[in-house]
Design an enzyme around this catalytic site. Sequence first.
Site, PDB file in Angstrom:
ATOM      1  N   LYS A  29      35.155  33.006  48.585  1.00 17.58           N
ATOM      2  CA  LYS A  29      36.351  33.873  48.533  1.00 17.58           C
ATOM      3  C   LYS A  29      35.836  35.454  48.409  1.00 17.58           C
ATOM      4  O   LYS A  29      35.955  36.094  48.827  1.00 17.58           O
ATOM      5  CB  LYS A  29      37.277  33.589  47.396  1.00 17.58           C
ATOM      6  CG  LYS A  29      38.270  34.668  46.926  1.00 17.58           C
ATOM      7  CD  LYS A  29      39.021  34.134  45.858  1.00 17.58           C
ATOM      8  CE  LYS A  29      39.867  35.151  45.103  1.00 17.58           C
ATOM      9  NZ  LYS A  29      38.855  35.798  44.133  1.00 17.58           N
ATOM     10  N   ASN A  30      34.832  35.260  47.108  1.00 18.16           N
ATOM     11  CA  ASN A  30      34.453  36.679  46.735  1.00 18.16           C
ATOM     12  C   ASN A  30      33.542  37.391  47.538  1.00 18.16           C
ATOM     13  O   ASN A  30      33.400  38.433  47.355  1.00 18.16           O
ATOM     14  CB  ASN A  30      34.120  36.641  45.156  1.00 18.16           C
ATOM     15  CG  ASN A  30      35.324  36.420  44.392  1.00 18.16           C
ATOM     16  OD1 ASN A  30      36.573  36.426  44.605  1.00 18.16           O
ATOM     17  ND2 ASN A  30      35.056  35.919  43.187  1.00 18.16           N
ATOM     18  N   CYS A 123      44.526  39.033  39.739  1.00 20.78           N
ATOM     19  CA  CYS A 123      45.037  38.251  38.563  1.00 20.78           C
ATOM     20  C   CYS A 123      45.116  39.218  37.183  1.00 20.78           C
ATOM     21  O   CYS A 123      44.172  39.990  37.143  1.00 20.78           O
ATOM     22  CB  CYS A 123      43.917  37.104  38.326  1.00 20.78           C
ATOM     23  SG  CYS A 123      43.983  35.758  39.524  1.00 20.78           S
ATOM     24  N   ARG A 128      41.204  45.760  33.537  1.00 18.49           N
ATOM     25  CA  ARG A 128      40.403  45.471  34.633  1.00 18.49           C
ATOM     26  C   ARG A 128      40.061  46.863  35.093  1.00 18.49           C
ATOM     27  O   ARG A 128      40.674  47.460  36.328  1.00 18.49           O
ATOM     28  CB  ARG A 128      40.775  44.396  35.552  1.00 18.49           C
ATOM     29  CG  ARG A 128      40.788  43.128  35.114  1.00 18.49           C
ATOM     30  CD  ARG A 128      41.181  42.180  36.240  1.00 18.49           C
ATOM     31  NE  ARG A 128      40.154  41.535  37.150  1.00 18.49           N
ATOM     32  CZ  ARG A 128      40.270  40.914  38.003  1.00 18.49           C
ATOM     33  NH1 ARG A 128      41.436  40.314  38.228  1.00 18.49           N
ATOM     34  NH2 ARG A 128      39.290  40.546  38.846  1.00 18.49           N
ATOM     35  N   ASP A 311      34.712  32.666  35.966  1.00 21.49           N
ATOM     36  CA  ASP A 311      35.692  31.926  36.969  1.00 21.49           C
ATOM     37  C   ASP A 311      35.849  30.224  36.742  1.00 21.49           C
ATOM     38  O   ASP A 311      36.878  29.789  37.244  1.00 21.49           O
ATOM     39  CB  ASP A 311      35.376  32.191  38.238  1.00 21.49           C
ATOM     40  CG  ASP A 311      35.411  33.863  38.725  1.00 21.49           C
ATOM     41  OD1 ASP A 311      36.223  34.584  38.041  1.00 21.49           O
ATOM     42  OD2 ASP A 311      34.741  33.914  39.531  1.00 21.49           O
ATOM     43  N   ARG A 403      45.746  31.726  46.971  1.00 13.64           N
ATOM     44  CA  ARG A 403      44.826  33.059  47.027  1.00 13.64           C
ATOM     45  C   ARG A 403      43.427  32.599  47.144  1.00 13.64           C
ATOM     46  O   ARG A 403      42.539  33.491  47.792  1.00 13.64           O
ATOM     47  CB  ARG A 403      44.976  33.913  46.020  1.00 13.64           C
ATOM     48  CG  ARG A 403      46.366  34.880  45.838  1.00 13.64           C
ATOM     49  CD  ARG A 403      46.346  36.038  45.030  1.00 13.64           C
ATOM     50  NE  ARG A 403      44.936  36.537  45.178  1.00 13.64           N
ATOM     51  CZ  ARG A 403      44.499  37.088  43.797  1.00 13.64           C
ATOM     52  NH1 ARG A 403      44.830  36.892  42.653  1.00 13.64           N
ATOM     53  NH2 ARG A 403      42.997  37.473  43.960  1.00 13.64           N
TER      54      ARG A 403
END
Length: 432
Positions: A29-30, A123, A128, A311, A403
């Site tokens: 995903k990232n 999230c 952030r 994570d 997601r």
Amino acid sequence: MNVKNTGMDVYRIKGGKKLQGTIKVSGAKNSAVALIPASILADSPVTIEGLPEISDVYTLQALLEDVGGKVTFSDGEMVIDPTEIISMPLPNGNVKKLRASYYLMGAMLGRFKHAVIGLPGGCHLGPRPIDQHIKGFEALGAKVTNEHGAIYLRAKELRGAKIYLDVASVGATINIMLAAVRAKGQTTIENAAKEPEIIDVATLLSNMGANIKGAGTNVIRIEGVEKLHGTRHTIIPDRIEAGTFMIMAAAAGDGVTIENVIPFHVEALTAKLREMGVDIIEKDEKIIIPKTEELQSVDVKTLVYPGFPTDLQQPFSVLLTQTVGTSVITDTVYSARFKQIDELCRMNATGRVDGRTAIISGPTPLQAAIVRATDLRAGAALVLAGLMAEGITEVREIQHIERGYSSLIEKLQGLGAAIEKVTIQEEAISKD
Ligand code: EPU
């Protein structure tokens, strides 16, 4: 006032079934969320293979289409034709749905020298900020202003610069690379983040014609080029999804093989699981986890790569409810990433949060409850808790999970889990 019924999708899990068999990890995903915006920099189509089928990827597809990109996506293969993209403002809407929409800033700035992008969503894990991204863009010659919640970036030209990151941020490292590959001259990013996803993005950019050295180390050097062209790229496997399955196998498995994983990418987790008494067999691109008998408590501190990933801290906390003794998790990356602990306590876990630390004691038999996925990895944690709990657990707000985890239900069903996605009716009150 009207009372009406609306449907809500939830995961319903009957706990207690042991997981057994083989599960395949999807593309990262990232990486995906950076590779897709990176394609904007090319002057001909880019094909990315092995993308995960998750809502963050569909949202980015829509964002690229909003600015004139021609995109097709099927069977994990996305073909992006960026030739007709224009630097249209993207202040709202889809940009708020995910954190990684900030990569549109670097990519648009790199190609057009100007962009207007809304502040990103994502999230809620504590503050952030994106100050390091902005510091990098400014060093390259952009004027950056925040106007009514959108970031305006404008540059006459981009010139290479030496940029020292105050924090080794994944997002800032990638975003500065995106802007710098077409700047004039050399850019050096010092104290760069070293995550495998950064190497993946640098590989795509290099195959597009960029000149990048040192990705994966803490000093990255980029020599700007005038043009980038299309290419074909295969994404790396998702180390966080792989790690989530490893934790699930250790907690609720009776012999699980995880395929499409690079064992080197999950070494910090492997070492921790071994310390707890989990047997882990590594074979090329596979990890095999036989049934675990008794788990010992451990302390965990999350760090930037190659340290233990933040994570995975949330799913890992569920495993710690089953260990003998007390364990302490310290999250040094995010200040408020323990929302799963309250939900786990609803399921009979013994845990508490004190600032950046969670203290968990076990072993405690978990009990089914109705719980809320407050964010993506908290959602994965609660799915695992549901797999282990006695009774039927209902995980709500699963849009967070979708997601980032591709076909999670089908994959877990393949291991014998009793999990399904169902639509329940909730009463909503609306004022007409
Ligand atoms: N930070 C700053 N200033 C910045 C940027 C970051 O102070 O300009 C701080 C953050 O507040 C945080 C730390 O630096 O405390 C690390 O942030 P980083 O920028 O590395 O994180 P990110 O790029 O926003 C990515 C992943 C996250 C993952 C982190 C850390 C994406 C889209 N997201 O976020 O993934 O937790 O790196 O590894 O790549 C997830 O997948 O669940 C997830 C949250």
